[in-house]
Motif scaffolding. Structure first.
Motif, PDB file in Angstrom:
ATOM      1  N   GLU A 316       0.836  -1.208   0.000  1.00  0.00           N
ATOM      2  CA  GLU A 316       0.000   0.000   0.000  1.00  0.00           C
ATOM      3  C   GLU A 316       0.867   1.253   0.000  1.00  0.00           C
ATOM      4  OE1 GLU A 316      -3.444   0.452  -0.085  1.00  0.00           O
ATOM      5  OE2 GLU A 316      -3.342  -1.633  -0.729  1.00  0.00           O
ATOM      6  N   LEU A 317       1.945   1.221   0.771  1.00  0.00           N
ATOM      7  CA  LEU A 317       2.844   2.369   0.840  1.00  0.00           C
ATOM      8  C   LEU A 317       3.513   2.609  -0.507  1.00  0.00           C
ATOM      9  CD1 LEU A 317       4.066   4.560   2.643  1.00  0.00           C
ATOM     10  CD2 LEU A 317       5.861   2.930   3.285  1.00  0.00           C
ATOM     11  N   GLU A 318       3.902   1.521  -1.165  1.00  0.00           N
ATOM     12  CA  GLU A 318       4.506   1.631  -2.500  1.00  0.00           C
ATOM     13  C   GLU A 318       3.554   2.327  -3.472  1.00  0.00           C
ATOM     14  OE1 GLU A 318       5.560  -1.274  -6.286  1.00  0.00           O
ATOM     15  OE2 GLU A 318       5.217  -2.166  -4.303  1.00  0.00           O
ATOM     16  N   LYS A 319       2.296   1.905  -3.498  1.00  0.00           N
ATOM     17  CA  LYS A 319       1.311   2.514  -4.400  1.00  0.00           C
ATOM     18  C   LYS A 319       1.121   3.996  -4.085  1.00  0.00           C
ATOM     19  CE  LYS A 319      -1.379  -1.768  -4.942  1.00  0.00           C
ATOM     20  NZ  LYS A 319      -2.673  -2.426  -4.588  1.00  0.00           N
ATOM     21  N   THR A 320       1.113   4.323  -2.803  1.00  0.00           N
ATOM     22  CA  THR A 320       0.892   5.707  -2.385  1.00  0.00           C
ATOM     23  C   THR A 320       2.078   6.589  -2.763  1.00  0.00           C
ATOM     24  OG1 THR A 320      -0.422   4.867  -0.527  1.00  0.00           O
ATOM     25  CG2 THR A 320       0.244   7.169  -0.429  1.00  0.00           C
ATOM     26  N   ILE A 321       3.284   6.075  -2.563  1.00  0.00           N
ATOM     27  CA  ILE A 321       4.478   6.830  -2.951  1.00  0.00           C
ATOM     28  C   ILE A 321       4.526   7.018  -4.461  1.00  0.00           C
ATOM     29  CG2 ILE A 321       7.013   6.758  -3.061  1.00  0.00           C
ATOM     30  CD1 ILE A 321       6.974   5.435  -0.300  1.00  0.00           C
ATOM     31  N   MET A 322       4.176   5.978  -5.199  1.00  0.00           N
ATOM     32  CA  MET A 322       4.144   6.092  -6.663  1.00  0.00           C
ATOM     33  C   MET A 322       3.145   7.168  -7.099  1.00  0.00           C
ATOM     34  SD  MET A 322       6.323   4.228  -8.317  1.00  0.00           S
ATOM     35  CE  MET A 322       5.606   3.964  -9.946  1.00  0.00           C
ATOM     36  N   SER A 323       1.992   7.205  -6.454  1.00  0.00           N
ATOM     37  CA  SER A 323       1.003   8.241  -6.777  1.00  0.00           C
ATOM     38  C   SER A 323       1.553   9.630  -6.475  1.00  0.00           C
ATOM     39  CB  SER A 323      -0.279   8.013  -5.968  1.00  0.00           C
ATOM     40  OG  SER A 323      -0.905   6.803  -6.330  1.00  0.00           O
ATOM     41  N   ALA A 324       2.276   9.735  -5.365  1.00  0.00           N
ATOM     42  CA  ALA A 324       2.865  11.029  -4.995  1.00  0.00           C
ATOM     43  C   ALA A 324       3.936  11.462  -5.990  1.00  0.00           C
ATOM     44  CB  ALA A 324       3.449  10.938  -3.582  1.00  0.00           C
ATOM     45  N   LEU A 325       4.711  10.491  -6.477  1.00  0.00           N
ATOM     46  CA  LEU A 325       5.753  10.791  -7.453  1.00  0.00           C
ATOM     47  C   LEU A 325       5.167  11.304  -8.773  1.00  0.00           C
ATOM     48  CD1 LEU A 325       8.065   7.677  -6.899  1.00  0.00           C
ATOM     49  CD2 LEU A 325       8.711  10.060  -6.476  1.00  0.00           C
ATOM     50  N   ASN A 326       3.979  10.856  -9.090  1.00  0.00           N
ATOM     51  CA  ASN A 326       3.359  11.212 -10.367  1.00  0.00           C
ATOM     52  C   ASN A 326       2.386  12.386 -10.278  1.00  0.00           C
ATOM     53  OD1 ASN A 326       4.664   9.098 -11.790  1.00  0.00           O
ATOM     54  ND2 ASN A 326       3.166   7.624 -11.016  1.00  0.00           N
ATOM     55  N   LYS A 327       2.236  12.954  -9.086  1.00  0.00           N
ATOM     56  CA  LYS A 327       1.273  14.037  -8.874  1.00  0.00           C
ATOM     57  C   LYS A 327       1.956  15.400  -8.916  1.00  0.00           C
ATOM     58  CE  LYS A 327      -2.148  15.538  -5.380  1.00  0.00           C
ATOM     59  NZ  LYS A 327      -3.332  15.650  -6.246  1.00  0.00           N
ATOM     60  N   ASN A 328       1.289  16.378  -9.491  1.00  0.00           N
ATOM     61  CA  ASN A 328       1.777  17.758  -9.466  1.00  0.00           C
ATOM     62  C   ASN A 328       1.242  18.441  -8.210  1.00  0.00           C
ATOM     63  OD1 ASN A 328       3.182  17.718 -11.974  1.00  0.00           O
ATOM     64  ND2 ASN A 328       1.217  17.883 -13.052  1.00  0.00           N
ATOM     65  N   TRP A 329       2.133  18.825  -7.323  1.00  0.00           N
ATOM     66  CA  TRP A 329       1.742  19.396  -6.041  1.00  0.00           C
ATOM     67  C   TRP A 329       1.804  20.921  -6.079  1.00  0.00           C
ATOM     68  CZ3 TRP A 329      -0.288  16.103  -2.594  1.00  0.00           C
ATOM     69  CH2 TRP A 329       0.041  14.745  -2.700  1.00  0.00           C
ATOM     70  N   ASP A 330       0.878  21.555  -5.390  1.00  0.00           N
ATOM     71  CA  ASP A 330       0.821  23.012  -5.292  1.00  0.00           C
ATOM     72  C   ASP A 330       1.431  23.435  -3.954  1.00  0.00           C
ATOM     73  OD1 ASP A 330       0.149  25.701  -5.014  1.00  0.00           O
ATOM     74  OD2 ASP A 330      -1.799  25.475  -6.000  1.00  0.00           O
ATOM     75  N   THR A 331       2.702  23.813  -3.986  1.00  0.00           N
ATOM     76  CA  THR A 331       3.426  24.187  -2.766  1.00  0.00           C
ATOM     77  C   THR A 331       2.744  25.323  -2.023  1.00  0.00           C
ATOM     78  OG1 THR A 331       5.554  23.451  -3.657  1.00  0.00           O
ATOM     79  CG2 THR A 331       5.623  25.069  -1.876  1.00  0.00           C
ATOM     80  N   LEU A 332       2.303  26.338  -2.755  1.00  0.00           N
ATOM     81  CA  LEU A 332       1.680  27.506  -2.134  1.00  0.00           C
ATOM     82  C   LEU A 332       0.394  27.123  -1.405  1.00  0.00           C
ATOM     83  CD1 LEU A 332       1.661  30.527  -1.631  1.00  0.00           C
ATOM     84  CD2 LEU A 332       0.471  30.834  -3.821  1.00  0.00           C
ATOM     85  N   LYS A 333      -0.399  26.267  -2.022  1.00  0.00           N
ATOM     86  CA  LYS A 333      -1.652  25.840  -1.405  1.00  0.00           C
ATOM     87  C   LYS A 333      -1.396  25.065  -0.112  1.00  0.00           C
ATOM     88  CE  LYS A 333      -6.127  23.794  -2.570  1.00  0.00           C
ATOM     89  NZ  LYS A 333      -6.968  23.243  -3.658  1.00  0.00           N
ATOM     90  N   ILE A 334      -0.381  24.216  -0.129  1.00  0.00           N
ATOM     91  CA  ILE A 334      -0.026  23.444   1.062  1.00  0.00           C
ATOM     92  C   ILE A 334       0.437  24.380   2.169  1.00  0.00           C
ATOM     93  CG2 ILE A 334       1.532  21.695   2.014  1.00  0.00           C
ATOM     94  CD1 ILE A 334       1.597  20.431  -0.801  1.00  0.00           C
ATOM     95  N   LYS A 335       1.293  25.324   1.818  1.00  0.00           N
ATOM     96  CA  LYS A 335       1.813  26.282   2.796  1.00  0.00           C
ATOM     97  C   LYS A 335       0.689  27.127   3.389  1.00  0.00           C
ATOM     98  CE  LYS A 335       4.415  29.194   5.044  1.00  0.00           C
ATOM     99  NZ  LYS A 335       4.873  28.835   6.409  1.00  0.00           N
TER     100      LYS A 335
END
Length: 358
Positions: A316-335
């Protein structure tokens, strides 16, 4: 202005210590008078003995509460599990009645249900005698309310926080250059004690599976603990020396630099309360990849801020990390989301509890 006797373990590391130090600093800004009784003796080059730990949470605390009774209106005890930490809440419950002062207890624990079930009479005694119990997650509150329904009105939730003057987005290239971390890799960062409950073996297994299909990942694990040699051997046996690096203990001033070298932060814990490092990661604008334990799902409530999976599963962790690697993250929104969890805001909420209690 409020006058508080803050009782907690203030040491060089640890979640409760970080919470206590930052809460005190931010409460003091408003001219509140905060008197500290430290359960940690701060002896240079040595650890507190079990005798010292128990003494400072029993007779030492009792004497502190009685001898300083004119200097404060409220006692605030920062306690956790196991029983040798929680004993301070029992001592404070008795002593506060003798001096006629209000008592607030913040209960930090990664395995609340297990602890409460094991020590139910002691927990009931504390709840009966305190004015307010602060919990760090709604999950804690739901369980304790269900177990002790007649005391549910004494329970409030205030999550952990982070220092926004320290944890903020920085230039990733500069941070990687400062730490000699490869520029052409997807960097995953983890910092936690190297102990079973933090789930490092699942992270190493997940990275091993991901490395079979992509060579651009680089996982950095910081921290110390009894599993160091075991994890080193696991990495060696899996031939992952080029993909995972154990960097050991790192000083506080380097933690935000390491976080900012990463593409995202991973914490594969089997149990948590409300991990401070989660707030520090999102404070740096980094997505948090973790497990559905404790109060984590309450904070990472949207996939805009991170991704979660079930604990104790490398697949499950592998799948989740893979999804994170392939996702475009919005740094400003997170901050921007993280800003509601600064210690300044947590201190304001805590002060309002003091004012309601006094």
């Amino acid at each position: 202005m409020v006058r508080v006797l803050m009782c907690g373990s203030v040491a060089s590391s640890g979640g409760v210590s970080t919470h206590t130090k930052n809460l005190m600093e931010n409460l003091s800004v408003d001219a509140n008078k905060i008197l500290l009784y430290n359960y940690y003796t701060n002896k240079a080059g040595s650890k507190n003995t079990n005798f010292e730990k128990v003494y400072r949470r029993t007779f030492g605390l009792f004497f502190q509460i009685l001898s300083n009774r004119k200097k404060y209106e409220i006692i605030h005890d920062q306690t956790s599990g196991g029983i040798f930490s929680f004993i301070s809440a029992i001592t404070a419950s008795i002593a506060s009645k003798i001096v006629g002062k209000k008592l607030i207890v913040t209960f930090h624990h990664s395995k609340t249900e297990e602890f409460v079930e094991k020590y139910k009479p002691f927990f009931n005694f504390v709840l009966k005698n305190i004015d307010t119990m602060i919990l760090v997650s709604n999950k804690q509150k739901e369980f304790i309310s269900k177990t002790f329904p007649k005391y549910s009105n004494k329970l409030v939730v205030i999550p952990n926080g982070y220092d926004s003057a320290f944890f903020f987005p920085r230039d990733a290239s500069e941070c990687r250059s400062a730490l000699s971390i490869p520029m052409d890799k997807k960097v995953i960062f983890n910092i936690s004690n190297l102990i079973d409950i933090k789930g490092h073996k699942y992270l190493i297994e997940a990275i091993g599976n991901i490395a079979k299909t992509r060579s651009d990942i680089y996982c950095i694990i910081a921290g110390k603990g009894y599993l160091l040699e075991t994890l080193e051997q696991q990495i060696k046996d899996s031939k992952l020396e080029d993909y995972i690096k154990l960097v050991g203990w790192i000083p506080d001033n380097e933690i935000p630099i390491y976080i900012n070298t990463s593409d995202f932060f991973v914490l594969p814990s089997l149990g948590e309360g409300n991990p401070i490092v989660m707030f520090e990661a999102i404070g740096c604008g980094k997505p948090f990849i973790g497990t559905k334990v404790g109060g984590v799902p309450e904070i990472i409530a949207s996939e805009d801020y991170g991704l979660l999976c079930e604990p104790a599963s490398s697949e499950e962790l592998e799948k989740t990390i893979m999804s994170a690697l392939n996702k475009n993250w919005d740094t400003l929104k997170i901050k921007e989301y993280a800003e509601s969890f600064t210690w300044k805001n947590i201190a304001k909420t805590t002060k309002s509890i003091y004012e309601q209690t006094s």
